[in-house]
Each structure stands twice: as C-alpha cells, then as structure tokens.
Design an enzyme around this catalytic site. Structure first.
Site, PDB file in Angstrom:
ATOM      1  N   HIS A  87       0.819  -1.218   0.000  1.00 38.65           N
ATOM      2  CA  HIS A  87       0.000   0.000   0.000  1.00 38.65           C
ATOM      3  C   HIS A  87       0.851   1.265   0.000  1.00 38.65           C
ATOM      4  O   HIS A  87       0.352   2.340  -0.291  1.00 38.65           O
ATOM      5  CB  HIS A  87      -1.064  -0.018   1.106  1.00 38.65           C
ATOM      6  CG  HIS A  87      -0.597   0.282   2.495  1.00 38.65           C
ATOM      7  ND1 HIS A  87      -0.327  -0.703   3.422  1.00 38.65           N
ATOM      8  CD2 HIS A  87      -0.393   1.450   3.139  1.00 38.65           C
ATOM      9  CE1 HIS A  87       0.035  -0.150   4.558  1.00 38.65           C
ATOM     10  NE2 HIS A  87       0.008   1.149   4.420  1.00 38.65           N
ATOM     11  N   ASP A 228       1.310  -7.666   2.302  1.00 40.57           N
ATOM     12  CA  ASP A 228       1.388  -6.241   2.009  1.00 40.57           C
ATOM     13  C   ASP A 228       2.847  -5.775   1.829  1.00 40.57           C
ATOM     14  O   ASP A 228       3.401  -5.098   2.690  1.00 40.57           O
ATOM     15  CB  ASP A 228       0.700  -5.472   3.148  1.00 40.57           C
ATOM     16  CG  ASP A 228       0.318  -4.070   2.743  1.00 40.57           C
ATOM     17  OD1 ASP A 228       0.889  -3.547   1.775  1.00 40.57           O
ATOM     18  OD2 ASP A 228      -0.555  -3.475   3.421  1.00 40.57           O
ATOM     19  N   SER A 657       3.906   2.375   8.321  1.00 42.86           N
ATOM     20  CA  SER A 657       3.655   1.374   7.291  1.00 42.86           C
ATOM     21  C   SER A 657       4.923   1.036   6.541  1.00 42.86           C
ATOM     22  O   SER A 657       5.617   1.927   6.043  1.00 42.86           O
ATOM     23  CB  SER A 657       2.623   1.891   6.292  1.00 42.86           C
ATOM     24  OG  SER A 657       1.357   1.783   6.854  1.00 42.86           O
TER      25      SER A 657
HETATM   26  N1  ARG Z   1      -4.652   0.568   7.256  1.00 40.03           N
HETATM   27  C1  ARG Z   1      -3.355   0.538   6.640  1.00 40.03           C
HETATM   28  C2  ARG Z   1      -2.492   1.639   7.146  1.00 40.03           C
HETATM   29  O1  ARG Z   1      -2.942   2.719   7.361  1.00 40.03           O
HETATM   30  C3  ARG Z   1      -3.443   0.695   5.176  1.00 40.03           C
HETATM   31  C4  ARG Z   1      -3.936  -0.458   4.500  1.00 40.03           C
HETATM   32  C5  ARG Z   1      -4.121  -0.184   3.046  1.00 40.03           C
HETATM   33  N2  ARG Z   1      -5.086  -1.112   2.546  1.00 40.03           N
HETATM   34  C6  ARG Z   1      -6.324  -0.788   2.161  1.00 40.03           C
HETATM   35  N3  ARG Z   1      -7.142  -1.770   1.929  1.00 40.03           N
HETATM   36  N4  ARG Z   1      -6.727   0.443   2.013  1.00 40.03           N
HETATM   37  O2  ARG Z   1      -1.303   1.483   7.290  1.00 40.03           O
END
Ligand code: ARG
Length: 722
Positions: A87, A228, A657
C-alpha cells in the site's frame, strides 16, 4: 497479606509493566537518558545500544528510511534494495499501470536491473544526524532574545533551522534536507539532517489479490491475510550521492542492510520496530478528545462517505476508471474507516472516562507538589475548546471538500495573465499562457476523469453547505441567487462552462484574457472563494494554536513528571514523523467476550477467505497451485504450513507502514502494515491489553517473490539467516 508484601507486589508489577513497555514510540537518541536500553535488554533485546543507534558509527537505524511522502522502508541488500508495504508502493504501481499493463492486477517483477522502473517524484530518505538543540532554544529565551511563546512558533523554529544548517558541515550539499521540530510540545527540540535520494525505481510488486488481499473489508482488522509488500531500489550517482534520475545512475551501495531471519517467532518473543510514525495525540484533555471525535472524525466520515460512494460505483462500471482511481480510493477509504473505528473504539474503550480520571489524578498531583501552573492548566485548555472545536470543524469540512474535488481553477495565474495583458507586458503574457497550459494538463491528467469528478462535486458540494451552515464560503451565494439552489445545474455549468473545464474554453480565454471573462467565470469564482475561506480558517486556527501552545507545553511536562515520579516510567513524545523505536512482544489477544485471537495466520486462512465473486477476496490460480503442492521451499514453518501475518504489542501508527519488525537480534521477521480495529483509539490513548501491530511474515513475502514471482535474483541479493 501485610503491607510490605503488598508494596513489593505492586513494585514488581510496576517493573514488569515497564520491562514489557509496549506503549512508547521512543526517540533513539534519547535511549540512554531514558534508560530504555536496559529496559529493552530486560525484555529480551540481545543487542548493545550502539548496534541500534550510533551517533557516529553505522547502526541498524542506517538501514531504515522514509519511503515516499508518508511511509517507512528498509534496506535489505548491499545494493540499496528496499522493502516496504504494497500500500506504500501502491501509487507508483498505479501510475505505471494502464489497461494494457495492469500491474495492479497482475503484479510486477523486474527480472533484471534494466527492467526496474523509474518513479519520478518518489524519494527515499535516510536520517544522517540528529542533534538536541533544546539548550540553544532555552538560552535564547533566557537571554530575552525571544519569548517562550515565540519559541513555540513555526517562524522561529524555521529561522533557527536555517541558521544551524548554514553553520553545519552539510551546508550546500545536494540532497540534504533539514528539519527542526518540537517534542513534548516544545519541552525539547531536535534538529535532523536528512539525506534524500530521488532516483527510486520500482522492482517488484505482487498482484493486488495478494498484496491487498482482503481489501477495504479487512483493512484495520485482525485476523489478516494480506501480503502487504513491494520492492524498490535506491539509485545514486557513481559516488553514491543523491542524483536526479539518469541512465548513468547505479544502485546505491548501502553501508548497512538488514539480515533476514526465516526462524519465525513464538508467542511472547521479543519484537521491535523502527520507523516513522506520523502523528499521535496522547496528551489531550478529555474535552480535546471530544473535539477530535466531533470536529474531525465526524465531518471526515460524512464527506469521504459521499465521495467514496460515487467512486465505488464509477470504478465498478469501468476498468479504465478502476485503474485511474485505485490509489485515490484506497487513500481516502483508509482514514474514512479509521475515523469510524476510532470513534467507536474511543467509546468502547472508555477513553473519555480514562481522561477524566487522569485529570483528577493530575489535579491531586498539582496540589501535592504545589504547582500553580499545573493546577490551572486543564482549565486553561478547556476554556478554549469551544472556539477551537468550531474552527477545527469548519477547517475539516473545508479541507475534506477541497481534497475530494480535483477540478479547480488556478485563479492566481489567471488574474496575473489578465493583468499582464492589460499592462501590455508581452513576455509575461506568453510565459503565463504556457504555464496555464501546463496546469491544464496537470489537472486533466492521465488519472483524472472529468465526469467522475463532476459527480463527486455534485455529491460533496451540497453536503459541505449543509455541514458548514452559516459559515460556508460565499460562492454558495451563486448557487442560491443564480441557480435558485439547484446544485446539479450549478455543478454541471461549473464543469462544462468554466475556462478550465475544457481545452476549447481555455483556448478561447487565452486568446482574449479579459477581466470581464474572469469575473464571470464560475471556476475562477469558486476557486477564489474556496481558497480565501481556507486561508482565513487557517489563520484563525494558527492563532488558536498559539494561544494553546504554552498550556499544552505545561500540561505535557506535568503529565510526564507525574508518571516518572509516581510510577518510575518515562513518557515518549507524540509521533511527528521522526525516527522512533518501539519494543514489545509477539502476542495474541482477546477482542471481546469469549473470543481469542491467535498471534499468527497462515495461507490456510487465505484459502478459507477465498471468494471468487468478491474482488477483494479472489485468490490467484498460481497461489492455489503452490498451496495445493505445498511448494513452500525454505519458507515453510516447521509444521510445513506457510505463515501469513502476525501481531505484536508494538506501538505504531500511520507512517510506520512498511517498517521492519525485528527480533531480539535485530533480524527482519516481518513488515508492519496495520493496526487492529479494537484499538483504533490508540492514537489518542494506548491500550496495553488491546493494541496490536499487524505485520506480514517475511517468510510469506520471500515465498511470493521466489515461488510466485520467480524473481530469484532478488532472493540471491538478500542476507538470509536460517
Ligand atoms: N490501514 C493501513 C495503514 O494505514 C493501510 C492499508 C491499506 N489497505 C487498504 N485496503 N486500504 O497502514
């Protein structure tokens, strides 16, 4: 039980708690003063302090950097190979994708250096040096050169930053950036010297059905089965210096890279994360937590909801639009869902009640130590919260609306052109015309669909008017007066008749750029009004922040002192996208009555979640074949299964992330990529029993690169410890 025994138990509990830490995004440069190295070693760390962070030598921190605008990445080979999240690489993957080359759907594997794709605009930044400059600031206050209030302003901090940079050995070097930031609301200040590389190339990405498996449904949730990750590489000039893209650039020879462990982990094992958490607000008063709920999260949810509904439908109807809007949708949806989850978790986890209790304890502490400033400070903050909430609410409405709609008119340039024309300044006229042409292409870019944006505007503009009420920007008078309140007609005109709505309209204007044409242009009027509104709200907000700056500084100092004196626990500063370290354990949890969540998931779970009819849960054929054949190579767990994701008690947030999850010897065991639903209140209040960091297991990542992508050359580049 006698009192002494009770005290001993209390004491040992306290230290047990401290040794496990969990809460705390610690500043690595403060580890010595805060005694955290000893606590980390007690918790299981098998490294010495200078192996983690060394101000002069090479340490683990040199293998971690800022990926793009808001993520973390780590160096995993001597040739500048970067691991980060899928992501985090998503925008680059999306930008390289088209209906013909759909890397979003199919994944991307560069089989040689030559196939690695340049990503204009993408950067990777290493933290070269961190300096404590608190004494300099305090001395200037003591000498009367600035007031305490001034020391807390951006203007002062920016001026000092420039001054220190110019005196430093970094002055004038290409690729060096600096930051000077307050910590603990200005009780401390640090200066950062950052080396920024701008030739970053895309190396590998799994198909979205693997890298984004579970999609929005699973986002912010455990149990998770998302692989991811994505892979990039830093390029530099022949001397290893930052250089803009050139064919002559070479992979950066990196002094430090992470070793990868295929050994896995067990419940309770030590785990730590280095990375760049973006923002937390753990020192708010109760009233300020309510402000976040009502004035930030609520309007954010409402406006994004309206936009996402339009995008969802448009993306489902067209492949082209699906690819164009994939990254924008994911970005908007991410914090839309976060805001919903945060407001729920703040209530479920009784954060308001905990804040009240904290304020009562602080009032007692203030009385006991006889500190008048502490006794008054919560009242001082609360006295401003009414006005601050109103401003924050309007600011959020305006910003969310502004961001939701991409179509706009470069009002400033347009009026400069008209002026230049009137003054007969032909050089300026020509240059402005050329610039406006470029801006037109920039707005109507490859990932923009004018009709889709128009639909978004039809949904969002009336909603903004409703939310902002009397305080809405004055372009709404046009809707009321000239369109009789008919938003659809107004928006349709905006998107078809304004100068920037089509090439033809722009060409007509450029031929005859007059004041009159500008004054009646809807796009121009709306843009002017929106920008004026944002500027005036921004100024009011800044004034409010200045009023609150000293009370915030006082309150945070007091809370930290109270925790240190009463519980012997140091406090970490709020996240501000600077390098932090958090340590804790691999750990399962109980989300609710009668439910236990294990600390890891496996590929079996991917197959269980498979749903061929739901695009978020499709499993690619090749992965199914590998699963059937149990063809996992060296990446399987001892029991023969393939691990997928795991959870730790590490304290992370957005910005982390892509961060490396490291074992007690500093070896890479996973990539952090999310937080769990039950503790989305964590940015405001950390909950030791519920808060978990979600990471993808490094063995799953390598398995996908090796067996699914067939990208063996990357595996050969890594340092793997079995
Ligand atoms: N919740 C994750 C974060 O903020 C991002 C995941 C991205 N995936 C998604 N399905 N939008 O680090």
């Amino acid at each position: 039980m006698n009192k002494l025994k009770l005290n001993l138990i209390a004491l040992s509990l306290l230290f047990a708690g401290a040794a496990q830490a969990d809460e705390g995004m610690w500043l690595m440069q403060m580890m010595q003063e805060q005694n955290s190295i000893e606590l980390m070693q007690k918790a299981g760390l098998e490294l010495a302090a200078d192996e983690l962070y060394s101000p002069s030598g090479v340490s683990l921190k040199d293998a971690v950097g800022i990926f793009g605008g808001g993520c973390t990445g780590e160096i995993v080979s001597a040739n500048g190979l970067i691991f980060t999240n899928h992501h985090c690489g998503y925008e680059s993957i999306q930008q390289h994708s088209s209906v013909e080359h759909d890397y979003l759907t199919d994944g991307f594997w560069a089989m040689s250096l030559e196939e690695e794709l340049p990503c204009p605009g993408l950067t990777f930044k290493f933290i070269d040096k961190i300096v404590d400059v608190t004494d300099i600031v305090n001395q200037r206050i003591a000498e009367g050169l600035i007031t305490e209030g001034e020391s807390l302003t951006y203007e002062f901090q920016d001026k000092l930053r420039k001054e220190l940079y110019q005196q430093s050995e970094y002055n004038g070097r290409r690729g060096i950036e600096t930051e000077l930031l307050p910590f603990y609301a200005g009780n401390k200040f640090y200066m950062f010297y950052i080396k920024s590389y701008d030739d970053i190339r895309m190396v590998a990405a799994p198909p979205s059905s693997i890298g984004k498996f579970g999609g929005e449904t699973d986002n912010w949730m455990w149990p998770r089965h998302t692989c991811d990750f994505s892979v990039f590489r830093v390029y530099a000039d022949a001397e290893g210096n930052p250089a803009e893209y050139s064919e002559d650039n070479v992979p950066l020879h990196t002094p430090k890279h992470l070793t990868i462990s295929l050994g896995g982990y067990e419940e309770g094992d030590y785990a730590m994360i280095m990375g760049f958490p973006g923002s937390t607000s753990r020192y708010l008063t109760r009233s300020e937590v309510e402000m976040v709920m009502n004035s930030e999260n609520e309007p954010r949810i409402a406006i994004r909801d309206a936009r996402l509904n339009v995008l969802r439908e448009a993306m489902a109807a067209s492949d082209k639009v699906r690819i164009q809007y994939a990254s924008k949708f994911a970005q908007s949806s991410n914090y839309w869902k976060n805001a919903i989850g945060m407001n729920k978790a703040l209530i479920d986890n009784k954060v308001l009640e905990q804040k009240t209790a904290q304020e009562e304890a602080f009032a007692r502490y203030a009385a006991e130590v006889g500190n008048e400033a502490y006794a008054k400070v919560v009242g001082e903050i609360d006295a401003q919260v009414g006005e601050a909430s109103e401003l924050t609410y309007l600011w959020t409405c305006a910003v969310e609306t502004f961001v939701a709609i991409e179509f706009r008119s470069p009002a400033q340039y347009m009026s400069e052109l008209v002026k230049a024309k009137e003054e007969g300044n032909e050089d300026a006229v020509e240059s402005l015309k050329a610039q406006l042409d470029v801006i037109y292409d920039d707005i109507h870019n490859k990932d923009y669909d004018h009709q889709v944006d128009c639909q978004v505007a039809r949904a969002v503009l009336p909603l903004y008017a409703k939310l902002a009420g009397e305080s809405r920007p004055d372009f709404y008078d046009i809707v009321a007066n000239d369109y009789n309140g008919d938003y659809d007609r107004f928006v349709n005109d905006l998107y078809s008749k304004s100068i920037f709505s089509s090439r033809e309209n722009l060409a007509k204007f450029l031929k005859k750029p007059t004041e009159k044409a500008l004054k009646k242009d809807l796009g121009y009027r709306v843009s002017m009004s929106m920008t004026d509104n944002l500027i005036s709200l921004g100024e009011s907000k800044q004034r409010m922040e200045q009023v609150l700056a000293i009370p915030h500084k006082t309150y945070i100092r007091g809370l930290c002192e109270m925790k240190q004196e009463r519980q012997n626990i140091p406090s970490a500063p709020d996240a501000n996208f600077t390098l932090r370290l958090t340590y804790g354990n691999v750990k399962s949890y109980d989300p609710r009555d009668a439910v236990h969540y294990d600390y890891y998931t496996t590929l079996d779970g991917v197959m269980q979640k498979e749903d061929a009819h739901n695009p978020e849960f499709v499993v690619p054929e090749k992965l199914k074949q590998l699963y059937e054949a149990k063809d996992y190579g060296q990446y399987a767990m001892p029991d023969g299964r393939m691990p997928a994701a795991f959870i730790t008690t590490n304290d992370i947030t957005g910005g982390n992330s892509g961060s490396p999850v490291l074992d007690s010897r500093g070896r890479l065991i996973g990539l952090a990529f999310d937080g769990n639903w039950e503790s989305l209140s964590g940015d405001l209040n950390f909950d030791n029993s519920l808060q978990r960091c979600i990471a993808v297991d490094i063995r799953y990542v390598l398995f996908i690169i090796d067996k699914l992508g067939g990208c063996h050359r990357l595996i050969d580049e890594l340092t793997i410890d079995n």
